[in-house]
Design an enzyme around this catalytic site. Sequence first.
Site, mmCIF file in Angstrom:
data_model
loop_
_atom_site.group_PDB
_atom_site.id
_atom_site.type_symbol
_atom_site.label_atom_id
_atom_site.label_comp_id
_atom_site.label_asym_id
_atom_site.label_seq_id
_atom_site.Cartn_x
_atom_site.Cartn_y
_atom_site.Cartn_z
ATOM 1 C CE LYS A 78 40.980 65.985 33.175
ATOM 2 N NZ LYS A 78 40.911 66.076 31.714
ATOM 3 N N GLY A 178 26.517 74.402 20.678
ATOM 4 C CA GLY A 178 27.689 75.033 21.294
ATOM 5 C C GLY A 178 28.642 75.578 20.252
ATOM 6 N N GLY A 180 31.576 77.311 20.753
ATOM 7 C CA GLY A 180 32.796 77.742 21.436
ATOM 8 C C GLY A 180 34.022 77.399 20.613
ATOM 9 C CG ASN A 181 37.870 77.688 22.451
ATOM 10 O OD1 ASN A 181 38.035 78.797 21.932
ATOM 11 N ND2 ASN A 181 37.995 77.480 23.745
ATOM 12 C CB VAL A 182 35.322 72.191 19.951
ATOM 13 C CG1 VAL A 182 35.099 70.993 19.043
ATOM 14 C CG2 VAL A 182 36.528 71.960 20.840
HETATM 15 P P1 NAD Z 1 33.981 76.437 25.088
HETATM 16 O O1 NAD Z 1 33.732 76.808 26.500
HETATM 17 O O2 NAD Z 1 34.912 77.246 24.254
HETATM 18 O O3 NAD Z 1 32.584 76.383 24.280
HETATM 19 C C1 NAD Z 1 31.412 75.848 24.801
HETATM 20 C C2 NAD Z 1 30.266 76.633 24.144
HETATM 21 O O4 NAD Z 1 29.048 75.981 24.487
HETATM 22 C C3 NAD Z 1 30.152 78.082 24.629
HETATM 23 O O5 NAD Z 1 29.998 78.931 23.513
HETATM 24 C C4 NAD Z 1 28.915 78.057 25.518
HETATM 25 O O6 NAD Z 1 28.240 79.296 25.519
HETATM 26 C C5 NAD Z 1 28.093 76.987 24.843
HETATM 27 N N1 NAD Z 1 27.080 76.354 25.675
HETATM 28 C C6 NAD Z 1 27.125 76.075 27.006
HETATM 29 N N2 NAD Z 1 25.978 75.496 27.393
HETATM 30 C C7 NAD Z 1 25.201 75.392 26.288
HETATM 31 C C8 NAD Z 1 23.906 74.873 26.035
HETATM 32 N N3 NAD Z 1 23.155 74.358 27.011
HETATM 33 N N4 NAD Z 1 23.423 74.921 24.777
HETATM 34 C C9 NAD Z 1 24.163 75.463 23.781
HETATM 35 N N5 NAD Z 1 25.391 75.973 23.965
HETATM 36 C C10 NAD Z 1 25.894 75.940 25.200
HETATM 37 O O7 NAD Z 1 34.423 74.899 25.136
HETATM 38 P P2 NAD Z 1 35.191 74.086 23.993
HETATM 39 O O8 NAD Z 1 36.642 74.127 24.255
HETATM 40 O O9 NAD Z 1 34.638 74.454 22.658
HETATM 41 O O10 NAD Z 1 34.730 72.595 24.373
HETATM 42 C C11 NAD Z 1 33.432 72.148 24.045
HETATM 43 C C12 NAD Z 1 33.269 70.708 24.528
HETATM 44 O O11 NAD Z 1 34.259 69.888 23.919
HETATM 45 C C13 NAD Z 1 33.427 70.502 26.039
HETATM 46 O O12 NAD Z 1 32.582 69.452 26.438
HETATM 47 C C14 NAD Z 1 34.884 70.072 26.173
HETATM 48 O O13 NAD Z 1 35.085 69.308 27.356
HETATM 49 C C15 NAD Z 1 35.028 69.223 24.931
HETATM 50 N N6 NAD Z 1 36.404 69.072 24.455
HETATM 51 C C16 NAD Z 1 37.127 70.169 24.078
HETATM 52 C C17 NAD Z 1 38.432 70.001 23.608
HETATM 53 C C18 NAD Z 1 39.260 71.182 23.156
HETATM 54 O O14 NAD Z 1 40.292 70.976 22.501
HETATM 55 N N7 NAD Z 1 38.847 72.417 23.435
HETATM 56 C C19 NAD Z 1 38.995 68.715 23.529
HETATM 57 C C20 NAD Z 1 38.216 67.614 23.899
HETATM 58 C C21 NAD Z 1 36.930 67.803 24.359
#
Ligand code: NAD
Length: 360
Positions: A78, A178, A180-182
């Site tokens: 990392k 949440g 978001g993307n995932v």
């Molecule tokens: P993102 O930033 O696109 O989405 C996160 C979402 O969570 C946002 O819509 C945000 O508004 C919401 N959020 C934040 N705080 C919140 C709360 N207290 N209650 C409800 N919603 C809340 O992030 P992502 O890429 O979707 O990743 C989500 C999680 O998955 C993170 O922990 C990230 O580390 C993990 N992750 C992501 C990937 C990936 O491929 N994107 C891979 C492995 C792990």
Amino acid sequence: MFSRSSFADHEQVVYATDKATGLRCIIAVHSTRLGPAIGGCRIREYAGETEALDDVLRLSRGMTMKAAVAHAPFGGGKMVVMLQPGQEKTPALMQSVGRAIERLGGRYITGEDVGSTVTDMTEIRRETRHVLGLSQEQGGSGDPSPSTALGCFAGISAAIEFRYPGQDMHGVTVAVQGLGNVGWRLCQLLHEAGAQLTVSDLLSDRVQRAVRLWDAEPADASQIHAVNADIFAPCALGAVLNTETIPQLKAGIIAGGANNQLAVEHRDGPALMQRGVLYAPDYVINSGGMIQLAAEFMPNGQSDVERRVLGIGDTLTAIFEHAEREGIPCNAAADQIALARLDAGPVEPADRVAAKSAAQ
Ligand code: NAD
């Protein structure tokens, strides 16, 4: 350094600076036993060097475990870039990040993480080949989130089968924290499979869209972990499973994409087991994105990504069985399996050779 608990036997920890661009970074290579160390580049302000050091050490060890469990021929590493108050990310800064990575000669391969973007990876690529996650136009595999969501879906299916054999996704209720993307893509997959959704996000427009599109039940962001649901899927924050939230859980399964879901692993993993909650360890269920990115360095890797990502379901089943057999928490079972793979060394010689030569 050597006595801090986060050090965890790192192979190499490098501090790098560049006066001209203002770069101050730490690259942690936890293990290259199974292949070159992969792990994202986190860019943010830190309260101090100690916080940055603990962050990078903890995250790089996590990448070693994630790659080992996913059978990816890579090790764990990392990088953190410590921004000074008011310091902006610039193309020149990212190029100096690339030069710092290049000096490690391929032992560390970077990618996106909190605070870094595909555009930043393009700047890094000007100085080093040891970078993953470029756009498809630039020869990368693009956004890894759809693979992460698919892996979570496979993991949820495996958890349902383990906990409620014979039950399909129809009528199962999933509380997703949440969107978001995932989380958003995971909801899409769950809805298509017939699951009922309860959702929360700090952004109310995302919640309203989910209600409109999928007839999802909206939940208060501070209460989503405690709603009546079969499954709780954390897809936002870390440390969401802790001494306050665990006693309030009603779901029998925790399976979601967020990183570092257990606030304190050795305390909260056993607490979930004592409550009879089946926990899909975060670094296993959310490894789909890493599997996609790692495949960029493997021969014909992309053609096999979907099969490998769906294999997360089988990996989790093996972890659940191991945990049950040994009477240990699921997170401890995942750690044991990862450490055993590390001890055994590389298992896919062809992939490993390809990964090594790509990194040379
Ligand atoms: P993102 O930033 O696109 O989405 C996160 C979402 O969570 C946002 O819509 C945000 O508004 C919401 N959020 C934040 N705080 C919140 C709360 N207290 N209650 C409800 N919603 C809340 O992030 P992502 O890429 O979707 O990743 C989500 C999680 O998955 C993170 O922990 C990230 O580390 C993990 N992750 C992501 C990937 C990936 O491929 N994107 C891979 C492995 C792990």
